[in-house]
Design a protein around this motif. Sequence first.
Motif, short mmCIF file in Angstrom:
data_model
loop_
_atom_site.label_atom_id
_atom_site.label_comp_id
_atom_site.label_asym_id
_atom_site.label_seq_id
_atom_site.Cartn_x
_atom_site.Cartn_y
_atom_site.Cartn_z
N ARG A 110 1.07 -1.46 -0.41
CA ARG A 110 0.14 -0.61 -0.16
C ARG A 110 0.96 1.53 -0.22
N GLU A 111 0.23 1.95 -0.97
CA GLU A 111 1.42 3.26 -1.15
C GLU A 111 0.51 4.70 -0.92
N ALA A 112 0.44 5.14 -0.02
CA ALA A 112 -0.20 6.14 -0.72
C ALA A 112 0.11 7.41 -0.99
N VAL A 113 -0.87 7.99 -1.98
CA VAL A 113 -1.33 8.90 -3.14
C VAL A 113 -1.14 10.96 -2.74
N ALA A 114 -2.28 11.12 -1.81
CA ALA A 114 -2.21 12.33 -1.31
C ALA A 114 -3.51 12.65 -0.47
N ILE A 115 -3.48 13.48 0.17
CA ILE A 115 -4.69 13.41 1.54
C ILE A 115 -4.85 15.01 1.39
N ILE A 116 -6.16 15.43 1.85
CA ILE A 116 -7.14 16.65 1.54
C ILE A 116 -7.10 17.01 3.12
N ASP A 117 -7.62 17.98 3.43
CA ASP A 117 -8.56 17.85 4.97
C ASP A 117 -9.57 18.91 4.44
N ASN A 118 -9.80 19.66 5.66
CA ASN A 118 -11.36 19.71 5.62
C ASN A 118 -10.62 21.48 5.03
N ASP A 119 -9.74 21.98 5.14
CA ASP A 119 -9.92 23.22 4.95
C ASP A 119 -9.45 23.45 3.50
N ASP A 120 -9.24 22.05 2.26
CA ASP A 120 -9.34 21.69 0.96
C ASP A 120 -7.57 22.10 1.08
N THR A 121 -6.63 21.93 2.10
CA THR A 121 -5.15 21.62 1.75
C THR A 121 -4.74 20.83 1.33
N PRO A 122 -3.90 20.45 0.42
CA PRO A 122 -3.42 19.31 0.24
C PRO A 122 -2.20 18.25 0.67
N THR A 123 -2.44 17.52 0.57
CA THR A 123 -0.49 16.72 0.93
C THR A 123 -0.29 15.63 -0.68
N TYR A 124 0.86 15.62 -0.60
CA TYR A 124 1.60 14.69 -1.77
C TYR A 124 2.18 13.68 -1.22
N ALA A 125 2.08 12.54 -1.83
CA ALA A 125 3.91 11.51 -2.19
C ALA A 125 4.36 12.36 -2.65
N ASP A 126 5.59 12.16 -2.98
CA ASP A 126 6.47 12.58 -2.97
C ASP A 126 6.63 12.24 -4.51
N ALA A 127 6.58 9.98 -5.01
CA ALA A 127 6.44 9.78 -6.06
C ALA A 127 5.52 10.78 -6.90
N VAL A 128 3.88 11.16 -6.33
CA VAL A 128 3.66 11.99 -7.16
C VAL A 128 3.23 13.62 -7.20
N LYS A 129 4.50 14.25 -6.62
CA LYS A 129 4.53 15.66 -6.11
C LYS A 129 4.21 16.30 -7.97
N GLY A 130 3.78 17.09 -8.44
CA GLY A 130 4.25 18.11 -9.74
C GLY A 130 2.73 16.80 -10.55
N TYR A 162 -11.76 13.42 -5.69
CA TYR A 162 -10.81 13.64 -7.52
C TYR A 162 -9.43 13.67 -7.12
N LEU A 163 -9.15 13.05 -8.24
CA LEU A 163 -7.87 13.18 -8.26
C LEU A 163 -6.80 12.72 -10.11
N GLN A 164 -6.53 14.18 -10.07
CA GLN A 164 -6.23 14.53 -11.47
C GLN A 164 -4.51 13.74 -11.60
N MET A 165 -4.58 12.92 -12.61
CA MET A 165 -3.56 12.45 -12.59
C MET A 165 -2.74 12.66 -14.16
N THR A 166 -1.31 12.75 -13.92
CA THR A 166 -0.47 13.72 -15.59
C THR A 166 0.44 12.90 -15.42
N PHE A 167 1.06 12.93 -17.06
CA PHE A 167 2.10 12.23 -17.08
C PHE A 167 2.40 11.44 -16.13
N LEU A 168 1.05 10.26 -16.39
CA LEU A 168 1.45 9.10 -15.51
C LEU A 168 3.43 8.46 -16.28
N LYS A 169 3.17 7.28 -15.73
CA LYS A 169 3.88 6.68 -15.52
C LYS A 169 4.07 5.11 -15.78
#
Length: 129
Positions: A50-70, A84-91
């Motif tokens: 299991r690998e965390a990808v991203a979280i968002i709090d109830n203030d809409d503040t996001p946090t991303y795993a290093d592997a997906v930042k940007g 939602y999770l918008q994924m771009t430049f997929l590998k």
Amino acid sequence: QVELVESGGGSVQAGGSLKLSCAASPRAFRSDYMGWFRQHPEKEREGKEREAVAIIDNDDTPTYADAVKGRFTISKDNAKNTLYLQMTFLKPEDSAMYFCAADPYLTITNMARKSFAYLGQGTQATVSS
């Protein structure tokens, strides 16, 4: 009762994009945190299934795993109770089953191990080289 339903997975070529959606029940959407993680069955022996990808709090503040930042963007539509999770430049290494979760407390670190108050059934994303 199903309270989180993911959709939007599919197959794309490397460099492409996918947008995942997670339709939530009102009470699940009221959770203090919502997020996405992904599962790689082939890494189970390494304890890295299991690998965390991203979280968002109830203030809409996001946090991303290093592997997906940007490359990935997490967001919420409060009118639609949808995450939602918008994924771009997929590998190819982004290929996994993606799950939506909601909980009173989430971090990028604890998503890898904890159980969740609410959990979806997952949607598969496959990226070919």
